[in-house]
Design a protein around this motif. Structure first.
Motif, PDB file in Angstrom:
ATOM      1  N   GLY A 143       0.784  -1.225   0.000  1.00  0.00           N
ATOM      2  CA  GLY A 143       0.000   0.000   0.000  1.00  0.00           C
ATOM      3  C   GLY A 143       0.814   1.272   0.000  1.00  0.00           C
ATOM      4  O   GLY A 143       0.282   2.369   0.173  1.00  0.00           O
ATOM      5  N   VAL A 144       2.146   1.163  -0.183  1.00  0.00           N
ATOM      6  CA  VAL A 144       3.004   2.351  -0.202  1.00  0.00           C
ATOM      7  C   VAL A 144       3.095   2.887  -1.633  1.00  0.00           C
ATOM      8  O   VAL A 144       3.337   2.127  -2.562  1.00  0.00           O
ATOM      9  CB  VAL A 144       4.429   1.992   0.273  1.00  0.00           C
ATOM     10  N   GLU A 145       2.896   4.188  -1.766  1.00  0.00           N
ATOM     11  CA  GLU A 145       2.983   4.784  -3.101  1.00  0.00           C
ATOM     12  C   GLU A 145       4.445   4.994  -3.471  1.00  0.00           C
ATOM     13  O   GLU A 145       5.182   5.645  -2.754  1.00  0.00           O
ATOM     14  CB  GLU A 145       2.276   6.136  -3.108  1.00  0.00           C
ATOM     15  N   VAL A 146       4.848   4.461  -4.612  1.00  0.00           N
ATOM     16  CA  VAL A 146       6.223   4.614  -5.078  1.00  0.00           C
ATOM     17  C   VAL A 146       6.174   5.165  -6.500  1.00  0.00           C
ATOM     18  O   VAL A 146       5.568   4.578  -7.381  1.00  0.00           O
ATOM     19  CB  VAL A 146       6.951   3.255  -5.107  1.00  0.00           C
ATOM     20  N   SER A 147       6.818   6.319  -6.693  1.00  0.00           N
ATOM     21  CA  SER A 147       6.807   6.926  -8.019  1.00  0.00           C
ATOM     22  C   SER A 147       7.620   6.094  -9.001  1.00  0.00           C
ATOM     23  O   SER A 147       8.408   5.242  -8.601  1.00  0.00           O
ATOM     24  CB  SER A 147       7.378   8.336  -7.958  1.00  0.00           C
ATOM     25  N   GLU A 148       7.467   6.389 -10.254  1.00  0.00           N
ATOM     26  CA  GLU A 148       8.154   5.654 -11.313  1.00  0.00           C
ATOM     27  C   GLU A 148       9.655   5.613 -11.082  1.00  0.00           C
ATOM     28  O   GLU A 148      10.297   4.595 -11.246  1.00  0.00           O
ATOM     29  CB  GLU A 148       7.871   6.335 -12.655  1.00  0.00           C
ATOM     30  N   ASN A 149      10.225   6.759 -10.667  1.00  0.00           N
ATOM     31  CA  ASN A 149      11.669   6.815 -10.446  1.00  0.00           C
ATOM     32  C   ASN A 149      12.083   6.364  -9.037  1.00  0.00           C
ATOM     33  O   ASN A 149      13.197   6.637  -8.605  1.00  0.00           O
ATOM     34  CB  ASN A 149      12.183   8.220 -10.736  1.00  0.00           C
ATOM     35  N   GLY A 150      11.203   5.697  -8.326  1.00  0.00           N
ATOM     36  CA  GLY A 150      11.561   5.137  -7.029  1.00  0.00           C
ATOM     37  C   GLY A 150      11.417   5.998  -5.800  1.00  0.00           C
ATOM     38  O   GLY A 150      11.917   5.643  -4.737  1.00  0.00           O
ATOM     39  N   TYR A 151      10.759   7.123  -5.909  1.00  0.00           N
ATOM     40  CA  TYR A 151      10.598   7.990  -4.738  1.00  0.00           C
ATOM     41  C   TYR A 151       9.361   7.652  -3.917  1.00  0.00           C
ATOM     42  O   TYR A 151       8.330   7.249  -4.443  1.00  0.00           O
ATOM     43  CB  TYR A 151      10.521   9.454  -5.174  1.00  0.00           C
ATOM     44  N   ILE A 152       9.519   7.884  -2.589  1.00  0.00           N
ATOM     45  CA  ILE A 152       8.418   7.613  -1.663  1.00  0.00           C
ATOM     46  C   ILE A 152       8.205   8.847  -0.790  1.00  0.00           C
ATOM     47  O   ILE A 152       9.171   9.500  -0.391  1.00  0.00           O
ATOM     48  CB  ILE A 152       8.777   6.412  -0.764  1.00  0.00           C
ATOM     49  N   ASP A 153       6.963   9.172  -0.503  1.00  0.00           N
ATOM     50  CA  ASP A 153       6.644  10.331   0.331  1.00  0.00           C
ATOM     51  C   ASP A 153       6.920  10.022   1.801  1.00  0.00           C
ATOM     52  O   ASP A 153       6.130   9.375   2.483  1.00  0.00           O
ATOM     53  CB  ASP A 153       5.169  10.681   0.154  1.00  0.00           C
ATOM     54  N   ILE A 154       8.090  10.498   2.285  1.00  0.00           N
ATOM     55  CA  ILE A 154       8.508  10.234   3.660  1.00  0.00           C
ATOM     56  C   ILE A 154       7.511  10.738   4.704  1.00  0.00           C
ATOM     57  O   ILE A 154       7.208  10.055   5.668  1.00  0.00           O
ATOM     58  CB  ILE A 154       9.857  10.929   3.947  1.00  0.00           C
TER      59      ILE A 154
END
Length: 99
Positions: free
Chosen positions: A83-94
């Motif tokens: 359920g963690v959102e991960v952007s295409e380039n691998g970023y996550i909202d800390i």
DNA sequence: GTGGTGACGGGCC
DNA sequence: AGGCCCGCCACCA
């Protein structure tokens, strides 16, 4: 097995489902502010033995830090499946998933 | 003993 | 955001 290593193992196992923590953060909580690289080593060498949620560990900038593309892809999938959102380039909202 | 190497971090631009 | 540089430190050839 050093005290630091044991602490790291425990901390990692305590990262709640659906959230992430940085290498450096773990190192500090384990008692060694400069032990980020050791955390990396522990992950590499003990993930299987201790069944660690290695995919919940990312770098301080909130990005998946694995150089090996194939493994990075796996980590992205595992996080998304939690359920963690991960952007295409691998970023996550800390601020949202950080611990 | 010794030099190269990262799944890193922080500062700076 | 993203790139660069430098400090760190256990591992390994």
């Amino acid at each position: 097995m050093t005290q630091f290593t044991e602490e790291v193992l425990v901390i990692i196992q305590r990262i709640p489902y659906g959230s992430v923590m940085s290498y450096g953060r773990i190192a500090r909580l384990a008692g060694n502010a400069r032990g980020a690289r050791q955390v990396v080593r522990i992950l590499h060498s003990m993930t299987e033995k201790y069944n660690l949620p290695w995919h919940r560990i990312i770098n301080s900038k909130g990005k998946i830090s694995i150089t090996d593309e194939s493994y990075a892809a796996i980590q992205r999938e595992l996080l998304i499946s939690e359920g963690v959102e991960v952007s295409e380039n691998g970023y996550i909202d800390i601020s949202k998933y950080g611990t």
